[in-house]
Each structure stands twice: as C-alpha cells, then as structure tokens.
Design a protein around this motif. Structure first.
Motif, PDB file in Angstrom:
ATOM      1  N   UNK A 272      16.732 -60.983  59.279  1.00 50.36           N
ATOM      2  CA  UNK A 272      16.198 -62.055  60.119  1.00 50.36           C
ATOM      3  C   UNK A 272      14.939 -62.617  59.480  1.00 50.36           C
ATOM      4  N   UNK A 273      14.825 -63.949  59.472  1.00 51.31           N
ATOM      5  CA  UNK A 273      13.619 -64.619  58.975  1.00 51.31           C
ATOM      6  C   UNK A 273      12.708 -64.888  60.160  1.00 51.31           C
ATOM      7  N   UNK A 274      11.496 -64.383  60.099  1.00 54.32           N
ATOM      8  CA  UNK A 274      10.521 -64.652  61.164  1.00 54.32           C
ATOM      9  C   UNK A 274       9.935 -66.038  60.913  1.00 54.32           C
TER      10      UNK A 274
ATOM     11  N   UNK B 144      17.240 -70.126  57.904  1.00 54.83           N
ATOM     12  CA  UNK B 144      17.955 -69.185  58.749  1.00 54.83           C
ATOM     13  C   UNK B 144      19.002 -68.475  57.903  1.00 54.83           C
ATOM     14  N   UNK B 145      19.318 -67.247  58.272  1.00 59.33           N
ATOM     15  CA  UNK B 145      20.334 -66.488  57.549  1.00 59.33           C
ATOM     16  C   UNK B 145      21.656 -66.585  58.304  1.00 59.33           C
ATOM     17  N   UNK B 146      22.668 -67.064  57.597  1.00 57.30           N
ATOM     18  CA  UNK B 146      24.011 -67.143  58.152  1.00 57.30           C
ATOM     19  C   UNK B 146      24.633 -65.755  58.015  1.00 57.30           C
ATOM     20  N   UNK B 147      24.707 -65.029  59.124  1.00 59.15           N
ATOM     21  CA  UNK B 147      25.171 -63.644  59.101  1.00 59.15           C
ATOM     22  C   UNK B 147      26.623 -63.523  58.651  1.00 59.15           C
TER      23      UNK B 147
ATOM     24  N   UNK C  34      12.995 -59.550  57.768  1.00 51.84           N
ATOM     25  CA  UNK C  34      13.065 -58.168  58.223  1.00 51.84           C
ATOM     26  C   UNK C  34      14.517 -57.751  58.387  1.00 51.84           C
ATOM     27  N   UNK C  35      14.728 -56.456  58.348  1.00 48.77           N
ATOM     28  CA  UNK C  35      16.059 -55.890  58.479  1.00 48.77           C
ATOM     29  C   UNK C  35      16.165 -55.198  59.829  1.00 48.77           C
ATOM     30  N   UNK C  36      17.152 -55.574  60.583  1.00 51.14           N
ATOM     31  CA  UNK C  36      17.408 -54.941  61.876  1.00 51.14           C
ATOM     32  C   UNK C  36      18.674 -54.119  61.736  1.00 51.14           C
TER      33      UNK C  36
END
Length: 72
Positions: free
Chosen positions: A9-11, A39-42, A61-63
């Motif tokens: 995720x990009x903050x 934004x990251x396209x999951x 960050x990594x969730x």
C-alpha cells in the motif's frame, strides 16, 4: 488463482510522487491516477517488493494477511 498473502500500500499523504516505484515495477502494477497520486493495482502485483525497496521516503508498506477465499 494465486493467493496473495501480502498487500503493498502507498501512503498517499506521505508520497511525493518521485515515480521511483512506478519506474522499477516489473509488472506495471503502480498506476498514476487522474489526481496524480500513485496506487498499486493488486491484481497485477506479484509481491516482489521492489517498489518498497525503491522508495526513499518509505511510504510503501506491506500488509500481511490479505488473501482470496473461495467464492460462495
């Protein structure tokens, strides 16, 4: 279908749009939105972590614990 155990995720509130993550992503999973935020396209992300490593501000960050269960 591949199960994703981690989600990047990009903050956005901290991102300065340097585009380092955009340029390094081998899957082209980082997208530039109309408002110029990233934004990251999951669905494209393979979890390699290059985006997180390339970010000097550490705003990616990594969730853990995200996955796809069976549809009912």
């Amino acid at each position: 279908m591949k199960l994703l155990k981690e989600k990047y995720i990009i903050r956005k509130e901290l991102c300065r749009n340097c585009m380092a993550c955009f340029k390094i992503c081998p899957r082209e999973a980082i997208i530039k939105k109309e408002d110029k935020s990233l934004e990251i396209d999951q669905s494209r992300c393979d979890g390699c972590g290059l985006c997180m490593e390339s970010c000097n501000l550490r705003v990616i960050t990594k969730k853990s614990g995200f996955g796809f269960g069976k549809r009912k």
